[in-house]
Write a protein that holds these residues in place. Sequence first.
Motif, PDB file in Angstrom:
ATOM      1  N   PHE A 195       5.907  12.927   1.589  1.00 15.73           N
ATOM      2  CA  PHE A 195       5.841  13.953   0.546  1.00 15.73           C
ATOM      3  C   PHE A 195       7.239  14.371   0.103  1.00 15.73           C
ATOM      4  O   PHE A 195       7.463  14.640  -1.078  1.00 15.73           O
ATOM      5  CB  PHE A 195       5.070  15.166   1.055  1.00 15.73           C
ATOM      6  CG  PHE A 195       4.969  16.281   0.052  1.00 15.73           C
ATOM      7  CD1 PHE A 195       4.069  16.208  -0.997  1.00 15.73           C
ATOM      8  CD2 PHE A 195       5.794  17.398   0.144  1.00 15.73           C
ATOM      9  CE1 PHE A 195       3.989  17.222  -1.943  1.00 15.73           C
ATOM     10  CE2 PHE A 195       5.709  18.421  -0.783  1.00 15.73           C
ATOM     11  CZ  PHE A 195       4.802  18.335  -1.829  1.00 15.73           C
ATOM     12  N   GLY A 196       8.188  14.441   1.046  1.00 20.35           N
ATOM     13  CA  GLY A 196       9.552  14.802   0.671  1.00 20.35           C
ATOM     14  C   GLY A 196      10.167  13.791  -0.276  1.00 20.35           C
ATOM     15  O   GLY A 196      10.851  14.160  -1.244  1.00 20.35           O
ATOM     16  N   LEU A 197       9.910  12.502  -0.041  1.00 20.37           N
ATOM     17  CA  LEU A 197      10.415  11.477  -0.941  1.00 20.37           C
ATOM     18  C   LEU A 197       9.748  11.579  -2.310  1.00 20.37           C
ATOM     19  O   LEU A 197      10.396  11.367  -3.341  1.00 20.37           O
ATOM     20  CB  LEU A 197      10.167  10.098  -0.322  1.00 20.37           C
ATOM     21  CG  LEU A 197      10.722   8.903  -1.092  1.00 20.37           C
ATOM     22  CD1 LEU A 197      12.225   9.003  -1.258  1.00 20.37           C
ATOM     23  CD2 LEU A 197      10.368   7.600  -0.380  1.00 20.37           C
ATOM     24  N   SER A 223       0.823  -1.207   0.000  1.00 17.06           N
ATOM     25  CA  SER A 223       0.000   0.000   0.000  1.00 17.06           C
ATOM     26  C   SER A 223       0.857   1.256   0.000  1.00 17.06           C
ATOM     27  O   SER A 223       0.586   2.217  -0.729  1.00 17.06           O
ATOM     28  CB  SER A 223      -0.924  -0.003   1.222  1.00 17.06           C
ATOM     29  OG  SER A 223      -1.661   1.194   1.308  1.00 17.06           O
ATOM     30  N   LEU A 224       1.926   1.257   0.810  1.00 12.99           N
ATOM     31  CA  LEU A 224       2.824   2.409   0.854  1.00 12.99           C
ATOM     32  C   LEU A 224       3.512   2.626  -0.487  1.00 12.99           C
ATOM     33  O   LEU A 224       3.605   3.760  -0.977  1.00 12.99           O
ATOM     34  CB  LEU A 224       3.857   2.206   1.962  1.00 12.99           C
ATOM     35  CG  LEU A 224       4.904   3.312   2.138  1.00 12.99           C
ATOM     36  CD1 LEU A 224       4.235   4.644   2.460  1.00 12.99           C
ATOM     37  CD2 LEU A 224       5.905   2.925   3.215  1.00 12.99           C
ATOM     38  N   SER A 225       3.991   1.548  -1.098  1.00  9.73           N
ATOM     39  CA  SER A 225       4.665   1.677  -2.391  1.00  9.73           C
ATOM     40  C   SER A 225       3.711   2.165  -3.471  1.00  9.73           C
ATOM     41  O   SER A 225       4.076   3.001  -4.311  1.00  9.73           O
ATOM     42  CB  SER A 225       5.262   0.323  -2.800  1.00  9.73           C
ATOM     43  OG  SER A 225       6.304  -0.054  -1.945  1.00  9.73           O
ATOM     44  N   ILE A 226       2.484   1.645  -3.460  1.00  8.43           N
ATOM     45  CA  ILE A 226       1.509   2.055  -4.482  1.00  8.43           C
ATOM     46  C   ILE A 226       1.142   3.517  -4.311  1.00  8.43           C
ATOM     47  O   ILE A 226       1.076   4.276  -5.290  1.00  8.43           O
ATOM     48  CB  ILE A 226       0.270   1.144  -4.406  1.00  8.43           C
ATOM     49  CG1 ILE A 226       0.619  -0.266  -4.879  1.00  8.43           C
ATOM     50  CG2 ILE A 226      -0.870   1.712  -5.256  1.00  8.43           C
ATOM     51  CD1 ILE A 226      -0.503  -1.268  -4.709  1.00  8.43           C
ATOM     52  N   PHE A 260      14.425  -6.562   0.103  1.00 11.88           N
ATOM     53  CA  PHE A 260      15.857  -6.576   0.401  1.00 11.88           C
ATOM     54  C   PHE A 260      16.120  -7.193   1.770  1.00 11.88           C
ATOM     55  O   PHE A 260      17.083  -7.945   1.950  1.00 11.88           O
ATOM     56  CB  PHE A 260      16.399  -5.143   0.334  1.00 11.88           C
ATOM     57  CG  PHE A 260      17.874  -5.031   0.629  1.00 11.88           C
ATOM     58  CD1 PHE A 260      18.806  -5.343  -0.344  1.00 11.88           C
ATOM     59  CD2 PHE A 260      18.324  -4.613   1.871  1.00 11.88           C
ATOM     60  CE1 PHE A 260      20.166  -5.245  -0.078  1.00 11.88           C
ATOM     61  CE2 PHE A 260      19.675  -4.504   2.144  1.00 11.88           C
ATOM     62  CZ  PHE A 260      20.605  -4.824   1.165  1.00 11.88           C
ATOM     63  N   GLN A 261      15.274  -6.881   2.744  1.00 10.24           N
ATOM     64  CA  GLN A 261      15.445  -7.451   4.076  1.00 10.24           C
ATOM     65  C   GLN A 261      15.240  -8.957   4.083  1.00 10.24           C
ATOM     66  O   GLN A 261      15.916  -9.671   4.831  1.00 10.24           O
ATOM     67  CB  GLN A 261      14.473  -6.772   5.049  1.00 10.24           C
ATOM     68  CG  GLN A 261      14.782  -5.308   5.319  1.00 10.24           C
ATOM     69  CD  GLN A 261      13.697  -4.625   6.120  1.00 10.24           C
ATOM     70  OE1 GLN A 261      12.583  -5.139   6.247  1.00 10.24           O
ATOM     71  NE2 GLN A 261      14.004  -3.457   6.660  1.00 10.24           N
ATOM     72  N   GLN A 262      14.327  -9.450   3.282  1.00 12.72           N
ATOM     73  CA  GLN A 262      14.063 -10.884   3.241  1.00 12.72           C
ATOM     74  C   GLN A 262      15.185 -11.648   2.528  1.00 12.72           C
ATOM     75  O   GLN A 262      15.484 -12.791   2.872  1.00 12.72           O
ATOM     76  CB  GLN A 262      12.734 -11.165   2.541  1.00 12.72           C
ATOM     77  CG  GLN A 262      11.514 -10.586   3.226  1.00 12.72           C
ATOM     78  CD  GLN A 262      11.238 -11.228   4.570  1.00 12.72           C
ATOM     79  OE1 GLN A 262      11.667 -12.339   4.839  1.00 12.72           O
ATOM     80  NE2 GLN A 262      10.502 -10.529   5.420  1.00 12.72           N
ATOM     81  N   ILE A 263      15.801 -11.019   1.529  1.00 11.89           N
ATOM     82  CA  ILE A 263      16.835 -11.690   0.747  1.00 11.89           C
ATOM     83  C   ILE A 263      18.202 -11.588   1.428  1.00 11.89           C
ATOM     84  O   ILE A 263      18.962 -12.568   1.483  1.00 11.89           O
ATOM     85  CB  ILE A 263      16.906 -11.094  -0.673  1.00 11.89           C
ATOM     86  CG1 ILE A 263      15.578 -11.313  -1.401  1.00 11.89           C
ATOM     87  CG2 ILE A 263      18.056 -11.714  -1.467  1.00 11.89           C
ATOM     88  CD1 ILE A 263      15.249 -12.748  -1.693  1.00 11.89           C
ATOM     89  N   MET A 320      15.766   7.521   3.308  1.00 13.51           N
ATOM     90  CA  MET A 320      14.859   7.212   4.415  1.00 13.51           C
ATOM     91  C   MET A 320      15.376   6.115   5.339  1.00 13.51           C
ATOM     92  O   MET A 320      14.860   5.954   6.451  1.00 13.51           O
ATOM     93  CB  MET A 320      13.490   6.796   3.865  1.00 13.51           C
ATOM     94  CG  MET A 320      12.900   7.760   2.859  1.00 13.51           C
ATOM     95  SD  MET A 320      12.485   9.360   3.566  1.00 13.51           S
ATOM     96  CE  MET A 320      11.112   8.911   4.630  1.00 13.51           C
ATOM     97  N   GLY A 321      16.332   5.321   4.885  1.00 14.25           N
ATOM     98  CA  GLY A 321      16.816   4.218   5.691  1.00 14.25           C
ATOM     99  C   GLY A 321      15.938   2.992   5.549  1.00 14.25           C
ATOM    100  O   GLY A 321      14.974   2.958   4.777  1.00 14.25           O
ATOM    101  N   SER A 322      16.262   1.962   6.331  1.00 13.31           N
ATOM    102  CA  SER A 322      15.550   0.689   6.227  1.00 13.31           C
ATOM    103  C   SER A 322      14.209   0.687   6.945  1.00 13.31           C
ATOM    104  O   SER A 322      13.463  -0.288   6.854  1.00 13.31           O
ATOM    105  CB  SER A 322      16.414  -0.442   6.806  1.00 13.31           C
ATOM    106  OG  SER A 322      16.734  -0.178   8.169  1.00 13.31           O
ATOM    107  N   GLY A 323      13.871   1.759   7.667  1.00 11.16           N
ATOM    108  CA  GLY A 323      12.608   1.797   8.391  1.00 11.16           C
ATOM    109  C   GLY A 323      11.422   2.207   7.550  1.00 11.16           C
ATOM    110  O   GLY A 323      10.281   2.114   8.013  1.00 11.16           O
ATOM    111  N   PHE A 324      11.662   2.676   6.341  1.00 13.92           N
ATOM    112  CA  PHE A 324      10.585   3.082   5.447  1.00 13.92           C
ATOM    113  C   PHE A 324      10.202   1.873   4.606  1.00 13.92           C
ATOM    114  O   PHE A 324      10.840   1.551   3.610  1.00 13.92           O
ATOM    115  CB  PHE A 324      11.043   4.245   4.558  1.00 13.92           C
ATOM    116  CG  PHE A 324       9.929   4.979   3.881  1.00 13.92           C
ATOM    117  CD1 PHE A 324       9.127   5.855   4.589  1.00 13.92           C
ATOM    118  CD2 PHE A 324       9.682   4.810   2.530  1.00 13.92           C
ATOM    119  CE1 PHE A 324       8.109   6.551   3.974  1.00 13.92           C
ATOM    120  CE2 PHE A 324       8.665   5.497   1.901  1.00 13.92           C
ATOM    121  CZ  PHE A 324       7.874   6.372   2.624  1.00 13.92           C
ATOM    122  N   ASP A 325       9.147   1.188   4.999  1.00 10.03           N
ATOM    123  CA  ASP A 325       8.858  -0.156   4.501  1.00 10.03           C
ATOM    124  C   ASP A 325       8.125  -0.164   3.162  1.00 10.03           C
ATOM    125  O   ASP A 325       6.986  -0.629   3.055  1.00 10.03           O
ATOM    126  CB  ASP A 325       8.050  -0.936   5.530  1.00 10.03           C
ATOM    127  CG  ASP A 325       8.854  -1.267   6.766  1.00 10.03           C
ATOM    128  OD1 ASP A 325      10.088  -1.354   6.647  1.00 10.03           O
ATOM    129  OD2 ASP A 325       8.267  -1.430   7.845  1.00 10.03           O
TER     130      ASP A 325
END
Length: 301
Positions: free
Chosen positions: A167-169, A78-81, A257-260, A245-250
């Motif tokens: 919004f910044g991203l 949902s976040l990516s979309i 990447f975290q799963q692989i 954003m770092g790894s916390g922006f899911d």
Amino acid sequence: MDVAAPRADLGPSLPRAGRLGRVNWNWLGVAPFFLFAFLFLIGPVLYLVGGAFQNTEGAFTFDNIIALGSPNIVASFSLSIRLSLLSAAMGAVAGLLLAQAVILGGLPAWVRGAFTTFSGVASNFAGVPLAFAFIATLGRLGLVTVLLRDLFGINLYASGFNLFSFFGLSLVYLYFQLPLMFLIIAPALDGLKKEWREAAEILGATRRQYWQLIGLPVLAPTILGCFLLLFANAFGTLATVYALMGSGFDVVPIVLFQQIRGNVLYNPNLGYALALGMVVIMGVSNTLYLILRSRAERWQK
């Protein structure tokens, strides 16, 4: 007086027979493309499909596909979309207005050349360098942020702006989305024939009526196709998000990447299922783009 019978013309048949037994060596020219497509597109997709339906022991399972419905993965999709939709919409609108001004605005020819050259470079500028450029420009101690604060008394971050936000991203994405839209929409604007505008003016249509009844309907398939292409372009972006954003922006690429490669959430087969979901979404977007582009090309013939 004897008249000789006309001799059958065997000329065309001989080359045709020769062509049937001749090897067409022109296929060698496109062989590297097909090899590249198989090694870096078809092969990896088949590997993802196989891994998505296997567990860690290699047995067939649907658990990875079912896991895509878990709350955290649904939230990442949902976040990516939402991020891709916003950046694609911003890029499509801004790029269309820019292209209209440069191509149809009566500006000198060198302006279009300059924008085309810049767009060709900027549309491929992403990753860590792009994130660093925006941090150095619009970060809390960035050049523009400090200049606005010291010279004009405008504090961007005190007024609610934050580069390290959703919004910044999206604003960072606009850097490569806008020039990509410019490059794609420019040929469509060139395809608007002058006769259409002249006929509309003769019939008494205003500039607004021309764009409302002729220009935008003709450009609509191209604009929608470009929007889908920008959506797919933003959906697969990883390095820029990770650097800013770092790894916390899911978003999905970071979760994948975290799963692989991760140490805590290590589950390669779930990562394959995530990648397969991304391939499906991007495949649908690109397919719809090709369909809309084919419809738009009817007006340019």
